[in-house]
Design a protein around this motif. Structure first.
Motif, PDB file in Angstrom:
ATOM      1  N   GLN A 140     -28.755 -46.552   0.949  1.00 40.72           N
ATOM      2  CA  GLN A 140     -27.818 -45.549   0.457  1.00 40.72           C
ATOM      3  C   GLN A 140     -26.441 -45.854   1.025  1.00 40.72           C
ATOM      4  OE1 GLN A 140     -28.878 -41.273   0.473  1.00 40.72           O
ATOM      5  NE2 GLN A 140     -27.032 -40.976   1.697  1.00 40.72           N
ATOM      6  N   VAL A 141     -25.454 -45.974   0.145  1.00 39.92           N
ATOM      7  CA  VAL A 141     -24.101 -46.319   0.562  1.00 39.92           C
ATOM      8  C   VAL A 141     -23.188 -45.115   0.329  1.00 39.92           C
ATOM      9  CG1 VAL A 141     -22.180 -47.933   0.313  1.00 39.92           C
ATOM     10  CG2 VAL A 141     -24.539 -48.712  -0.105  1.00 39.92           C
ATOM     11  N   ASN A 142     -22.615 -44.611   1.398  1.00 42.96           N
ATOM     12  CA  ASN A 142     -21.703 -43.476   1.312  1.00 42.96           C
ATOM     13  C   ASN A 142     -20.281 -43.968   1.076  1.00 42.96           C
ATOM     14  OD1 ASN A 142     -23.681 -41.449   1.960  1.00 42.96           O
ATOM     15  ND2 ASN A 142     -23.612 -42.198   4.069  1.00 42.96           N
ATOM     16  N   VAL A 143     -19.590 -43.361   0.127  1.00 46.95           N
ATOM     17  CA  VAL A 143     -18.175 -43.669  -0.127  1.00 46.95           C
ATOM     18  C   VAL A 143     -17.346 -42.682   0.689  1.00 46.95           C
ATOM     19  CG1 VAL A 143     -16.364 -43.868  -1.862  1.00 46.95           C
ATOM     20  CG2 VAL A 143     -18.726 -44.501  -2.432  1.00 46.95           C
ATOM     21  N   VAL A 144     -16.440 -43.210   1.524  1.00 43.03           N
ATOM     22  CA  VAL A 144     -15.726 -42.363   2.480  1.00 43.03           C
ATOM     23  C   VAL A 144     -14.260 -42.775   2.591  1.00 43.03           C
ATOM     24  CG1 VAL A 144     -17.817 -41.973   3.860  1.00 43.03           C
ATOM     25  CG2 VAL A 144     -16.285 -43.886   4.432  1.00 43.03           C
ATOM     26  N   PHE A 145     -13.445 -41.869   3.107  1.00 37.14           N
ATOM     27  CA  PHE A 145     -12.115 -42.230   3.588  1.00 37.14           C
ATOM     28  C   PHE A 145     -12.254 -42.795   4.990  1.00 37.14           C
ATOM     29  CE2 PHE A 145     -10.919 -39.107   0.329  1.00 37.14           C
ATOM     30  CZ  PHE A 145      -9.884 -39.778  -0.308  1.00 37.14           C
ATOM     31  N   GLU A 146     -11.297 -43.608   5.403  1.00 34.47           N
ATOM     32  CA  GLU A 146     -11.368 -44.208   6.733  1.00 34.47           C
ATOM     33  C   GLU A 146     -11.363 -43.137   7.814  1.00 34.47           C
ATOM     34  OE1 GLU A 146      -9.101 -47.570   9.474  1.00 34.47           O
ATOM     35  OE2 GLU A 146      -8.344 -47.052   7.481  1.00 34.47           O
ATOM     36  N   GLU A 155      -6.770 -36.111   4.008  1.00 28.66           N
ATOM     37  CA  GLU A 155      -5.398 -35.689   4.327  1.00 28.66           C
ATOM     38  C   GLU A 155      -4.643 -36.764   5.087  1.00 28.66           C
ATOM     39  OE1 GLU A 155      -5.050 -31.848   6.088  1.00 28.66           O
ATOM     40  OE2 GLU A 155      -6.575 -30.960   4.800  1.00 28.66           O
ATOM     41  N   LYS A 156      -5.245 -37.288   6.143  1.00 30.49           N
ATOM     42  CA  LYS A 156      -4.553 -38.293   6.961  1.00 30.49           C
ATOM     43  C   LYS A 156      -4.350 -39.595   6.203  1.00 30.49           C
ATOM     44  CE  LYS A 156      -4.974 -41.136  11.130  1.00 30.49           C
ATOM     45  NZ  LYS A 156      -3.493 -41.232  11.233  1.00 30.49           N
ATOM     46  N   ASP A 157      -5.399 -40.070   5.543  1.00 29.23           N
ATOM     47  CA  ASP A 157      -5.313 -41.379   4.894  1.00 29.23           C
ATOM     48  C   ASP A 157      -4.317 -41.380   3.732  1.00 29.23           C
ATOM     49  OD1 ASP A 157      -7.242 -42.007   6.682  1.00 29.23           O
ATOM     50  OD2 ASP A 157      -8.793 -42.523   5.237  1.00 29.23           O
ATOM     51  N   ILE A 158      -4.329 -40.338   2.917  1.00 31.96           N
ATOM     52  CA  ILE A 158      -3.401 -40.298   1.784  1.00 31.96           C
ATOM     53  C   ILE A 158      -1.975 -40.072   2.263  1.00 31.96           C
ATOM     54  CG2 ILE A 158      -2.810 -39.090  -0.355  1.00 31.96           C
ATOM     55  CD1 ILE A 158      -5.771 -38.487  -0.720  1.00 31.96           C
ATOM     56  N   ASP A 193      13.137 -33.710  -2.068  1.00 36.48           N
ATOM     57  CA  ASP A 193      12.012 -32.927  -2.576  1.00 36.48           C
ATOM     58  C   ASP A 193      10.858 -32.854  -1.576  1.00 36.48           C
ATOM     59  OD1 ASP A 193      13.340 -32.508  -4.959  1.00 36.48           O
ATOM     60  OD2 ASP A 193      12.409 -34.226  -5.962  1.00 36.48           O
ATOM     61  N   ASN A 194      10.146 -31.726  -1.633  1.00 39.36           N
ATOM     62  CA  ASN A 194       8.933 -31.553  -0.839  1.00 39.36           C
ATOM     63  C   ASN A 194       7.733 -31.689  -1.780  1.00 39.36           C
ATOM     64  OD1 ASN A 194      10.302 -30.827   1.691  1.00 39.36           O
ATOM     65  ND2 ASN A 194      10.891 -28.972   0.604  1.00 39.36           N
ATOM     66  N   PHE A 195       7.077 -32.833  -1.696  1.00 40.46           N
ATOM     67  CA  PHE A 195       6.022 -33.221  -2.621  1.00 40.46           C
ATOM     68  C   PHE A 195       4.671 -32.816  -2.047  1.00 40.46           C
ATOM     69  CE2 PHE A 195       3.751 -36.937  -4.794  1.00 40.46           C
ATOM     70  CZ  PHE A 195       3.763 -36.338  -6.044  1.00 40.46           C
ATOM     71  N   VAL A 196       3.808 -32.225  -2.892  1.00 40.63           N
ATOM     72  CA  VAL A 196       2.514 -31.724  -2.430  1.00 40.63           C
ATOM     73  C   VAL A 196       1.405 -32.244  -3.340  1.00 40.63           C
ATOM     74  CG1 VAL A 196       1.101 -29.667  -2.014  1.00 40.63           C
ATOM     75  CG2 VAL A 196       3.552 -29.629  -1.487  1.00 40.63           C
ATOM     76  N   LEU A 197       0.336 -32.736  -2.726  1.00 38.02           N
ATOM     77  CA  LEU A 197      -0.856 -33.157  -3.454  1.00 38.02           C
ATOM     78  C   LEU A 197      -1.980 -32.177  -3.145  1.00 38.02           C
ATOM     79  CD1 LEU A 197      -2.506 -35.273  -5.110  1.00 38.02           C
ATOM     80  CD2 LEU A 197      -3.040 -36.370  -2.925  1.00 38.02           C
ATOM     81  N   LEU A 198      -2.530 -31.581  -4.196  1.00 37.77           N
ATOM     82  CA  LEU A 198      -3.641 -30.641  -4.047  1.00 37.77           C
ATOM     83  C   LEU A 198      -4.926 -31.338  -4.477  1.00 37.77           C
ATOM     84  CD1 LEU A 198      -4.513 -27.644  -3.509  1.00 37.77           C
ATOM     85  CD2 LEU A 198      -4.263 -27.293  -5.980  1.00 37.77           C
ATOM     86  N   LEU A 199      -5.846 -31.533  -3.523  1.00 31.73           N
ATOM     87  CA  LEU A 199      -7.134 -32.152  -3.830  1.00 31.73           C
ATOM     88  C   LEU A 199      -8.120 -31.065  -4.228  1.00 31.73           C
ATOM     89  CD1 LEU A 199      -7.630 -34.795  -0.992  1.00 31.73           C
ATOM     90  CD2 LEU A 199      -6.844 -35.152  -3.321  1.00 31.73           C
ATOM     91  N   GLU A 200      -8.634 -31.162  -5.450  1.00 35.65           N
ATOM     92  CA  GLU A 200      -9.543 -30.146  -5.955  1.00 35.65           C
ATOM     93  C   GLU A 200     -10.993 -30.611  -6.001  1.00 35.65           C
ATOM     94  OE1 GLU A 200      -7.630 -28.079  -9.452  1.00 35.65           O
ATOM     95  OE2 GLU A 200      -6.219 -29.735  -9.149  1.00 35.65           O
ATOM     96  N   ASN A 201     -11.208 -31.891  -6.281  1.00 32.44           N
ATOM     97  CA  ASN A 201     -12.579 -32.393  -6.331  1.00 32.44           C
ATOM     98  C   ASN A 201     -12.579 -33.912  -6.265  1.00 32.44           C
ATOM     99  OD1 ASN A 201     -15.428 -32.353  -6.648  1.00 32.44           O
ATOM    100  ND2 ASN A 201     -15.206 -32.788  -8.827  1.00 32.44           N
ATOM    101  N   ILE A 202     -13.398 -34.462  -5.399  1.00 36.32           N
ATOM    102  CA  ILE A 202     -13.710 -35.894  -5.386  1.00 36.32           C
ATOM    103  C   ILE A 202     -15.217 -35.982  -5.153  1.00 36.32           C
ATOM    104  CG2 ILE A 202     -13.182 -38.190  -4.490  1.00 36.32           C
ATOM    105  CD1 ILE A 202     -10.767 -37.010  -3.098  1.00 36.32           C
TER     106      ILE A 202
END
Length: 343
Positions: free
Chosen positions: A58-64, A68-71, A85-94
């Motif tokens: 089983q291989v898990n896909v992960v951020f390092e 929040e930190k990686d992006i 500008d103050n740019f914001v990314l809203l993560l809703e689903n991965i």
């Protein structure tokens, strides 16, 4: 001792195969250098992404580290020059899942994320990605690696598309961000008004906010088919617009012409065939003058097409149409599952 050392190396290699890290290495540089700060808001209740199998592992896909930190690190690495500008990314689903077939597997990535510009009065929506990407083990045994790469590509597209767009005029508070979809839809005039403004709409935002291009008048040919919009000496073929309203009826411009837009309690939709949204090069549908093949989607459609080519009208009547929704946040088509596939 040598055998033990080799076994240890083999064990470490196996452990490494159980994790696939999302490599955020694509360029997401903002050439306008317009962004001062960047913030990631991860509202996913479950921060785990998911896993797929590689043989028996089983291989898990992960951020390092974490999303929040990686992006955030990825963004600032590509954008050292600051703007206003103050740019914001809203993560809703991965979410990554695997559908196991008898002789193969399908890895599936569901990703939804939105961008905003934060101002003094709140958050102003810019753009969003809400997509599903798949990869088959028939194509590659490395499902986890392929899905991790697709994750990076989707985020890259979201950033680059957002840089080109202006933020919406409507604002919402930070507390309301989880419900931004319903709140912003409630503010869209095109979904509420009974009387639509005749004219042409250059993009999805102007259409959903009900702001036609000023000064343009719609023109038809001798058969009553809309072909262009005119503003003084300026003439634009109707294919250059996202949509238009003619005699109070809204129409969506599509590759082979235009189709009537309908409304229900869920939003706006069209009735269309796959061959009309994605025509093949040898399609028998006709392109007239400015690129129009008739009032597709209504009784008048077949009359208009028949007046030009009876064969094209007969072919269209023989193919069943399907309801396809229009996404007010991207202008894209929301295609139903198995769109265009015959039973």
């Amino acid at each position: 001792m040598k055998q033990i050392f080799i076994l240890l190396l083999f064990s470490v290699k196996l452990m490494a195969q159980e994790k696939e890290t999302i490599n955020l290495s694509k360029s997401i540089k903002n050439d306008k250098n317009s962004i001062k700060t960047f913030t990631v808001i991860d509202q996913r209740p479950n921060k785990d992404i998911g896993s797929v199998m590689y043989h028996k592992d089983q291989v898990n896909v992960v951020f390092e580290n974490n999303a929040e930190k990686d992006i955030t690190d990825w963004f600032y690495k590509n954008n050292p020059v600051r703007g206003n500008d103050n740019f914001v990314l809203l993560l809703e689903n991965i979410e990554i899942t695997e559908d196991k077939k008898e002789k193969s597997s399908i890895g599936k990535l569901n990703l939804r994320a939105s961008t905003f510009i934060k101002k003094d009065d709140g958050y102003h929506f810019v753009y969003r990605i809400d997509t599903v990407a798949t990869v088959s083990s028939r194509t590659t045994p490395y499902l986890a690696q392929s899905l991790a790469k697709k994750t990076t590509l989707i985020f890259t597209d979201l950033f680059k598309s957002s840089y080109k767009l202006k933020p919406w005029e409507y604002s919402i508070s930070e507390n309301d961000l989880p419900n931004y979809t319903s709140l912003l839809k409630d503010k869209l005039d095109i979904l509420k008004t009974e009387t639509l403004k005749d004219g042409v709409y250059k993009d999805y935002y102007s259409f959903f906010t009900h702001n036609p291009e000023p000064g343009f008048i719609i023109e038809t040919n001798t058969k009553g088919i809309v072909t262009k919009a005119v503003n003084g000496e300026k003439k634009e073929p109707i294919r250059n617009f996202y949509a238009f309203v003619h005699n109070g009826i809204p129409f969506k411009v599509i590759p082979v012409g235009y189709v009537e837009i309908f409304r229900d309690d869920q939003g706006l939709f069209i009735e269309v065939k796959k061959e009309e949204l994605f025509p093949e090069s040898n399609s028998s549908f006709i392109m007239i003058g400015g690129g129009i093949a008739g009032l597709i989607g209504s009784v008048a459609a077949n009359v208009a097409i028949a007046a030009i080519d009876a064969g094209a009208a007969k072919k269209r009547r023989a193919m069943a149409g399907t309801e396809v929704s229009l996404d007010p946040f991207t202008g894209h088509y929301i295609l139903p599952e198995n769109f265009g596939k015959t039973k």
